[in-house]
Write a protein that holds these residues in place. Structure first.
Motif, mmCIF file in Angstrom:
data_model
loop_
_atom_site.group_PDB
_atom_site.id
_atom_site.type_symbol
_atom_site.label_atom_id
_atom_site.label_comp_id
_atom_site.label_asym_id
_atom_site.label_seq_id
_atom_site.Cartn_x
_atom_site.Cartn_y
_atom_site.Cartn_z
ATOM 1 N N ASN A 179 11.460 18.164 7.765
ATOM 2 C CA ASN A 179 10.459 17.088 7.714
ATOM 3 C C ASN A 179 9.043 17.662 7.716
ATOM 4 O OD1 ASN A 179 12.255 15.025 7.638
ATOM 5 N ND2 ASN A 179 12.060 14.444 9.779
ATOM 6 N N TYR B 237 6.704 16.549 4.745
ATOM 7 C CA TYR B 237 5.609 15.597 4.960
ATOM 8 C C TYR B 237 4.288 16.335 5.196
ATOM 9 C CZ TYR B 237 9.481 12.458 4.924
ATOM 10 O OH TYR B 237 10.606 11.784 4.511
ATOM 11 N N ASP C 175 3.209 20.607 12.416
ATOM 12 C CA ASP C 175 2.716 20.831 11.046
ATOM 13 C C ASP C 175 1.295 20.313 10.962
ATOM 14 O OD1 ASP C 175 2.606 17.951 10.049
ATOM 15 O OD2 ASP C 175 4.723 18.065 10.608
ATOM 16 N N VAL D 175 9.515 5.994 14.092
ATOM 17 C CA VAL D 175 10.162 7.035 13.261
ATOM 18 C C VAL D 175 11.605 7.345 13.646
ATOM 19 C CG1 VAL D 175 8.289 8.387 12.249
ATOM 20 C CG2 VAL D 175 8.961 8.793 14.617
ATOM 21 N N PHE E 162 14.332 4.169 8.940
ATOM 22 C CA PHE E 162 12.888 3.902 8.857
ATOM 23 C C PHE E 162 12.197 5.017 8.074
ATOM 24 C CE2 PHE E 162 8.551 4.622 10.222
ATOM 25 C CZ PHE E 162 8.006 3.367 9.990
ATOM 26 N N ALA F 130 8.124 5.935 6.918
ATOM 27 C CA ALA F 130 6.730 5.512 6.962
ATOM 28 C C ALA F 130 6.213 5.395 5.524
ATOM 29 C CB ALA F 130 5.898 6.513 7.744
ATOM 30 N N SER G 76 9.462 9.633 0.850
ATOM 31 C CA SER G 76 10.795 9.944 1.369
ATOM 32 C C SER G 76 11.794 9.956 0.224
ATOM 33 C CB SER G 76 11.191 8.897 2.420
ATOM 34 O OG SER G 76 12.556 8.981 2.695
ATOM 35 N N GLY H 128 14.822 11.902 0.918
ATOM 36 C CA GLY H 128 15.009 11.490 2.327
ATOM 37 C C GLY H 128 15.955 10.309 2.445
ATOM 38 N N THR H 129 16.561 10.183 3.612
ATOM 39 C CA THR H 129 17.501 9.092 3.841
ATOM 40 C C THR H 129 17.034 8.176 4.969
ATOM 41 O OG1 THR H 129 18.688 10.408 5.461
ATOM 42 C CG2 THR H 129 19.493 10.517 3.192
ATOM 43 N N GLY H 130 16.027 8.624 5.729
ATOM 44 C CA GLY H 130 15.595 7.833 6.883
ATOM 45 C C GLY H 130 16.528 8.001 8.070
ATOM 46 N N GLY I 32 17.323 11.398 9.285
ATOM 47 C CA GLY I 32 17.164 12.727 9.890
ATOM 48 C C GLY I 32 16.721 12.676 11.341
ATOM 49 N N LEU I 33 15.697 11.852 11.632
ATOM 50 C CA LEU I 33 15.177 11.811 13.004
ATOM 51 C C LEU I 33 16.101 11.041 13.945
ATOM 52 C CD1 LEU I 33 11.329 11.401 12.443
ATOM 53 C CD2 LEU I 33 12.568 13.427 13.254
#
Ligand code: ADP
Length: 378
Positions: free
Chosen positions: A270, A274, A302, A315, A320, A322, A327, A332-334, A336-337
């Motif tokens: 990420n 990002y 970062d 997040v 989710f 942003a 993403s 991205g899949t939303g 990871g976090l």
């Protein structure tokens, strides 16, 4: 046989049968019969129950109750606190029959509401045992599973729909090789997105289904960070992002090494994705003591796009994003976090975020430090 002999034989046989029954009865009662339970023992037994529990006497008076009974509102003062439960207690006593009922207790100032599943048990002597479990937690878990199912279905439908439209487009462009190549490329990227989603959903359900602490062992943090950086190096090189490590070395956490690796990789990926090209990503490890407990913080920082306070608060929600377009562009899949959060909580740890739009973000994974004497290392 003479009548006298027959009578004598009858008496002897009768005595033998009687003796046999006595022996059998004595054997059965070889285990000493316990004396009746004393009231203070009842208090002690009820006191250790996790469920809310109380014993009600013949005049509806409380003979015993545990703190959970007070907390959930099952009892108030010296009485049963819920009219529906009191009715059930009386019915149980009258009919000498156990019963079940569900009662919703509305929240009050300083006390959350509860959805109680209640059992009444006739104890004899007109006493009734009442035990109540809060179904709220189970209902909330079921609701969250339902939400997840709906969201996952929605997310999966997007690439599936795109693939079927693109397949139609390929059919329609059969005479145009350039268009066919263009649509085929798009099909392949949507298929990749679908595969990533399925992979992440599977990863999440495996992590949820396997208690992390069952496979946790003293784990070398430096080794996991080194390995995670190696796994992210190609992605970082592609964006000319520098990956560095700082802080204390030689720390160990009590963790499932594979899950710890997954969490650090997700955070580093990420941080790379990002951030702008040529950004700097730093992984910092540090031992901390909070309220007498030893932890290890693994922070991934970062200097990228950052997050608004509203987005930062969301997040860790499943699916989710942003910035949906970004993403999507980075595959991205939303999830990871949410996976990182699941891993942190599964270890009794936490994940937190500091972020500022335009300045960057720091995600801090806090895990329990290894205690002295814990052997072996991964
Ligand atoms: P995704 O697969 O979309 O990256 P994540 O669960 O990993 O899903 O992240 C959720 C969202 O949080 C991302 O879509 C992104 O908007 C935001 N995010 C995550 N990490 C960072 C970061 N380091 N900097 C800025 N935003 C981030």
């Amino acid at each position: 046989m003479s009548p006298l002999a027959a009578a004598a034989l009858g008496v002897v046989l009768g005595l033998l049968a009687g003796a046999a029954v006595m022996v059998a009865l004595l054997r059965r009662s070889a285990v000493p019969v316990a004396p009746a339970v004393e009231p203070h023992e009842l208090d002690a037994v009820i006191g250790v129950l996790r469920s809310a529990a109380a014993i009600v006497g013949r005049h509806d008076e409380l003979l015993a109750a545990n703190p959970a009974a007070e907390r959930t509102g099952l009892v108030r003062g010296t009485r049963i606190g819920l009219p529906a439960v009191l009715d059930a207690v009386r019915a149980c006593r009258r009919d000498d029959q156990d019963g079940v009922l569900n009662v919703d207790v509305p929240g009050r100032l300083g006390r959350p509401g509860a959805q109680l599943a209640i059992r009444t048990v006739a104890l004899g002597d007109e006493r009734v045992f009442v035990v109540a479990d809060d179904r709220g937690q189970a209902l909330r878990a079921a609701e969250s599973a339902r939400d997840f199912m709906m969201n996952a279905t929605h997310e999966l439908k997007t690439p599936i729909g795109a693939i079927s439209l693109l397949a139609e487009a390929v059919e329609g462009a059969a005479d145009d090789p350039d268009a066919v190549a263009h649509f085929a490329g798009k099909i392949s990227s949507e298929a990749g997105r679908l595969a990533a989603l399925v992979r992440q959903i599977l990863a999440l359900s495996i992590i949820q289904g396997r208690p992390a602490l069952a496979s946790a062992l003293p784990t070398d943090v430096d080794a996991r960070v080194r390995d995670a950086i190696e796994r992210c190096q190609t992605l970082a090189d592609g964006r000319e992002v520098s990956l560095t490590v700082s802080g204390q070395s030689g720390l160990t956490v009590f963790a499932d090494p594979e899950q710890l690796g997954t969490a650090i990789v997700n955070l580093i990926q990420n941080a790379i994705q990002y951030s702008e090209v040529k950004a700097r990503v730093v992984v910092t490890t540090k031992a901390v003591t909070d309220e007498g407990v030893d932890w290890v913080d693994i922070a991934v920082s970062d200097n990228g796009i950052g997050l608004s306070p509203d987005d930062a608060a969301r997040v860790f929600e499943r699916f989710f994003r942003a910035d949906y377009a970004r993403s999507r562009a980075t595959g991205g899949t939303g999830l990871g976090l949410s996976i990182v959060q699941e891993i942190a909580e599964g270890h009794g740890g936490t994940i937190s975020v500091w972020s500022k739009p335009g300045a960057g973000s720091t995600f801090t994974l806090r895990l329990p430090a290894t205690k002295p004497g814990e052997e072996g290392q991964a």
